[in-house]
Scaffold this motif. Structure first.
Motif, PDB file in Angstrom:
ATOM      1  N   ASN A  98       7.084 -14.054   1.333  1.00 27.01           N
ATOM      2  CA  ASN A  98       7.929 -13.631   1.064  1.00 27.01           C
ATOM      3  C   ASN A  98       8.542 -13.918  -0.642  1.00 27.01           C
ATOM      4  OD1 ASN A  98       8.035 -13.240   4.008  1.00 27.01           O
ATOM      5  ND2 ASN A  98       9.463 -14.268   4.063  1.00 27.01           N
ATOM      6  N   GLN A  99       7.876 -14.880  -1.276  1.00 24.34           N
ATOM      7  CA  GLN A  99       8.415 -15.073  -2.408  1.00 24.34           C
ATOM      8  C   GLN A  99       7.750 -13.558  -3.469  1.00 24.34           C
ATOM      9  OE1 GLN A  99      11.509 -16.604  -1.638  1.00 24.34           O
ATOM     10  NE2 GLN A  99      11.231 -16.447  -3.843  1.00 24.34           N
ATOM     11  N   SER A 100       6.822 -13.600  -2.977  1.00 26.92           N
ATOM     12  CA  SER A 100       5.818 -12.742  -3.937  1.00 26.92           C
ATOM     13  C   SER A 100       5.310 -12.094  -3.518  1.00 26.92           C
ATOM     14  CB  SER A 100       4.037 -13.819  -3.291  1.00 26.92           C
ATOM     15  OG  SER A 100       4.004 -12.826  -1.730  1.00 26.92           O
ATOM     16  N   LEU A 103       7.343  -9.486  -6.354  1.00 29.63           N
ATOM     17  CA  LEU A 103       6.548  -9.458  -7.213  1.00 29.63           C
ATOM     18  C   LEU A 103       5.614  -8.771  -7.469  1.00 29.63           C
ATOM     19  CD1 LEU A 103       6.042 -13.649  -8.153  1.00 29.63           C
ATOM     20  CD2 LEU A 103       7.814 -11.774  -9.849  1.00 29.63           C
ATOM     21  N   LEU A 104       5.109  -8.744  -5.980  1.00 25.31           N
ATOM     22  CA  LEU A 104       3.854  -7.262  -5.633  1.00 25.31           C
ATOM     23  C   LEU A 104       4.144  -5.760  -6.655  1.00 25.31           C
ATOM     24  CD1 LEU A 104       2.502  -8.643  -2.142  1.00 25.31           C
ATOM     25  CD2 LEU A 104       1.322  -8.740  -5.139  1.00 25.31           C
ATOM     26  N   ILE A 105       5.157  -5.444  -5.791  1.00 25.54           N
ATOM     27  CA  ILE A 105       6.393  -3.922  -6.050  1.00 25.54           C
ATOM     28  C   ILE A 105       6.131  -4.309  -7.817  1.00 25.54           C
ATOM     29  CG2 ILE A 105       8.147  -2.740  -5.108  1.00 25.54           C
ATOM     30  CD1 ILE A 105       7.343  -3.978  -2.476  1.00 25.54           C
ATOM     31  N   SER A 106       7.225  -5.527  -8.389  1.00 26.64           N
ATOM     32  CA  SER A 106       8.186  -4.817  -9.794  1.00 26.64           C
ATOM     33  C   SER A 106       7.879  -4.990 -10.954  1.00 26.64           C
ATOM     34  CB  SER A 106       8.985  -5.931  -9.644  1.00 26.64           C
ATOM     35  OG  SER A 106       9.274  -7.465  -9.204  1.00 26.64           O
ATOM     36  N   THR A 107       6.404  -6.182 -10.489  1.00 28.46           N
ATOM     37  CA  THR A 107       5.597  -6.226 -11.710  1.00 28.46           C
ATOM     38  C   THR A 107       4.052  -5.990 -11.695  1.00 28.46           C
ATOM     39  OG1 THR A 107       4.526  -8.086 -10.952  1.00 28.46           O
ATOM     40  CG2 THR A 107       6.898  -8.477 -11.964  1.00 28.46           C
ATOM     41  N   MET A 113      -2.950 -13.921 -10.115  1.00 32.32           N
ATOM     42  CA  MET A 113      -1.210 -14.431 -11.155  1.00 32.32           C
ATOM     43  C   MET A 113      -0.106 -14.360 -10.284  1.00 32.32           C
ATOM     44  SD  MET A 113       0.600 -13.056 -14.515  1.00 32.32           S
ATOM     45  CE  MET A 113      -0.540 -13.270 -15.614  1.00 32.32           C
ATOM     46  N   ILE A 114       0.291 -13.490  -9.406  1.00 34.75           N
ATOM     47  CA  ILE A 114       1.864 -13.392  -8.496  1.00 34.75           C
ATOM     48  C   ILE A 114       1.014 -15.206  -7.531  1.00 34.75           C
ATOM     49  CG2 ILE A 114       2.454 -12.854  -6.719  1.00 34.75           C
ATOM     50  CD1 ILE A 114       1.797 -10.251  -8.262  1.00 34.75           C
ATOM     51  N   ALA A 115       0.244 -15.017  -6.702  1.00 29.76           N
ATOM     52  CA  ALA A 115      -0.782 -16.548  -5.989  1.00 29.76           C
ATOM     53  C   ALA A 115      -0.509 -17.408  -6.749  1.00 29.76           C
ATOM     54  CB  ALA A 115      -2.430 -15.935  -5.547  1.00 29.76           C
ATOM     55  N   GLU A 116      -0.795 -17.473  -7.939  1.00 31.59           N
ATOM     56  CA  GLU A 116      -0.610 -19.109  -8.528  1.00 31.59           C
ATOM     57  C   GLU A 116       0.926 -19.325  -8.520  1.00 31.59           C
ATOM     58  OE1 GLU A 116      -2.789 -18.768 -12.270  1.00 31.59           O
ATOM     59  OE2 GLU A 116      -4.528 -18.977 -10.908  1.00 31.59           O
ATOM     60  N   ARG A 117       1.762 -18.366  -9.054  1.00 26.40           N
ATOM     61  CA  ARG A 117       2.824 -17.940  -9.025  1.00 26.40           C
ATOM     62  C   ARG A 117       3.359 -19.315  -8.261  1.00 26.40           C
ATOM     63  NH1 ARG A 117       5.834 -13.256 -12.447  1.00 26.40           N
ATOM     64  NH2 ARG A 117       4.190 -13.643 -13.403  1.00 26.40           N
ATOM     65  N   CYS A 118       3.472 -18.269  -6.981  1.00 24.94           N
ATOM     66  CA  CYS A 118       4.141 -18.891  -5.555  1.00 24.94           C
ATOM     67  C   CYS A 118       3.548 -19.748  -5.538  1.00 24.94           C
ATOM     68  CB  CYS A 118       4.082 -17.072  -5.129  1.00 24.94           C
ATOM     69  SG  CYS A 118       4.987 -16.086  -5.752  1.00 24.94           S
ATOM     70  N   PRO A 138      -2.399  -8.404  -0.003  1.00 24.83           N
ATOM     71  CA  PRO A 138      -1.355  -8.262  -1.165  1.00 24.83           C
ATOM     72  C   PRO A 138      -1.805  -6.853  -2.047  1.00 24.83           C
ATOM     73  CG  PRO A 138      -2.585 -10.226  -1.036  1.00 24.83           C
ATOM     74  CD  PRO A 138      -3.187  -9.583  -0.104  1.00 24.83           C
ATOM     75  N   THR A 139      -2.660  -6.659  -2.375  1.00 21.92           N
ATOM     76  CA  THR A 139      -3.639  -5.703  -2.839  1.00 21.92           C
ATOM     77  C   THR A 139      -2.533  -4.120  -1.993  1.00 21.92           C
ATOM     78  OG1 THR A 139      -4.776  -7.230  -3.832  1.00 21.92           O
ATOM     79  CG2 THR A 139      -5.001  -3.944  -3.728  1.00 21.92           C
ATOM     80  N   GLN A 140      -2.576  -3.987  -1.169  1.00 19.96           N
ATOM     81  CA  GLN A 140      -2.944  -2.994  -0.134  1.00 19.96           C
ATOM     82  C   GLN A 140      -1.446  -2.365  -0.038  1.00 19.96           C
ATOM     83  OE1 GLN A 140      -4.949  -4.074   3.707  1.00 19.96           O
ATOM     84  NE2 GLN A 140      -6.240  -3.024   2.739  1.00 19.96           N
ATOM     85  N   TYR A 141      -0.748  -3.840   0.041  1.00 21.27           N
ATOM     86  CA  TYR A 141       1.049  -4.484   0.615  1.00 21.27           C
ATOM     87  C   TYR A 141       1.194  -3.313  -0.602  1.00 21.27           C
ATOM     88  CZ  TYR A 141       5.729  -6.132   0.773  1.00 21.27           C
ATOM     89  OH  TYR A 141       7.114  -5.606   0.687  1.00 21.27           O
ATOM     90  N   ARG A 142       1.296  -4.047  -2.012  1.00 23.55           N
ATOM     91  CA  ARG A 142       1.844  -3.318  -2.790  1.00 23.55           C
ATOM     92  C   ARG A 142       0.809  -1.539  -3.647  1.00 23.55           C
ATOM     93  NH1 ARG A 142      -0.552  -6.365  -8.970  1.00 23.55           N
ATOM     94  NH2 ARG A 142       1.614  -6.963  -8.845  1.00 23.55           N
ATOM     95  N   GLU A 143      -0.093  -1.417  -3.144  1.00 24.77           N
ATOM     96  CA  GLU A 143      -0.150  -0.088  -3.148  1.00 24.77           C
ATOM     97  C   GLU A 143       0.822   0.926  -2.381  1.00 24.77           C
ATOM     98  OE1 GLU A 143      -4.693   0.118  -1.855  1.00 24.77           O
ATOM     99  OE2 GLU A 143      -5.288  -0.872  -4.190  1.00 24.77           O
ATOM    100  N   MET A 144       0.663   0.452  -0.858  1.00 27.73           N
ATOM    101  CA  MET A 144       1.850   1.324  -0.106  1.00 27.73           C
ATOM    102  C   MET A 144       3.088   1.074  -0.309  1.00 27.73           C
ATOM    103  SD  MET A 144      -0.184  -0.427   3.669  1.00 27.73           S
ATOM    104  CE  MET A 144       1.584  -0.251   4.668  1.00 27.73           C
ATOM    105  N   ASN A 145       3.641  -0.106  -1.515  1.00 33.56           N
ATOM    106  CA  ASN A 145       5.577   0.012  -1.595  1.00 33.56           C
ATOM    107  C   ASN A 145       6.000   0.304  -3.241  1.00 33.56           C
ATOM    108  OD1 ASN A 145       6.691  -1.230   1.188  1.00 33.56           O
ATOM    109  ND2 ASN A 145       4.684  -2.465   0.595  1.00 33.56           N
ATOM    110  N   ARG A 146       4.646   1.023  -4.045  1.00 30.17           N
ATOM    111  CA  ARG A 146       4.872   1.693  -5.109  1.00 30.17           C
ATOM    112  C   ARG A 146       5.455   3.196  -4.907  1.00 30.17           C
ATOM    113  NH1 ARG A 146       1.301  -1.636  -9.718  1.00 30.17           N
ATOM    114  NH2 ARG A 146       2.481  -3.247  -9.812  1.00 30.17           N
TER     115      ARG A 146
END
Length: 146
Positions: A98-100, A103-107, A113-118, A138-146
């Motif tokens: 949930n913390q990630s 980051l997936l959307i806003s960066t 790197m996001i995985a490590e940061r979380c 996570p990549t699919q999530y990022r693409e769907m929410n941009r």
């Protein structure tokens, strides 16, 4: 006797009748159970606060959290299951995922790197855990929410 639980004992000159004594004992037991639950919730709350601060540390563990909040690891594990309905590991993983999300959307940071940061020790484990909760990568999530 207990701050939130005031009660009075109805006494006769001979003391409490059998039925009345049983009822009062049940009231006392109910109060003790509520007090115990409050103290158990204290451990859950303390563990959640600790994890909010330390979730990004990939080595955070049940034992480490239990030690930090002053309880036994197996007891803390039991409390997570009883009070939250999930294991400590599931709670931690879900919190990290949930913390990630933001980051997936806003960066545009790489997923690794996001995985490590979380707090995930590898992109593979991040992908696996992410899929468990969201049924996509996570990549699919990022693409769907941009």
């Amino acid at each position: 006797l207990f701050e939130d639980d005031l009660f009075t004992l109805e006494e006769t000159s001979d003391g409490l009748s059998g039925e009345a004594a049983e009822e009062k004992l049940q009231q006392i037991l109910d109060i003790l159970v509520r007090q115990k639950k409050k103290s158990q919730n204290h451990y859950i709350t303390a563990a959640q606060k600790y994890l909010q601060r330390k979730y990004s540390d990939g080595s955070v563990s049940l034992s480490q959290v239990a030690e930090a909040i002053g309880t036994n690891p197996s007891y803390l594990s039991k409390l997570f299951k009883q009070n939250l309905g999930i294991t400590f590991t599931d709670y931690l993983n879900k919190y990290r995922v949930n913390q990630s999300l933001d980051l997936l959307i806003s960066t545009s940071d790489p997923v690794q790197m996001i995985a490590e940061r979380c707090g995930f020790n590898s992109p593979q484990s991040y992908n696996r855990v992410f899929r468990k909760y969201y049924q996509i990568t996570p990549t699919q999530y990022r693409e769907m929410n941009r």
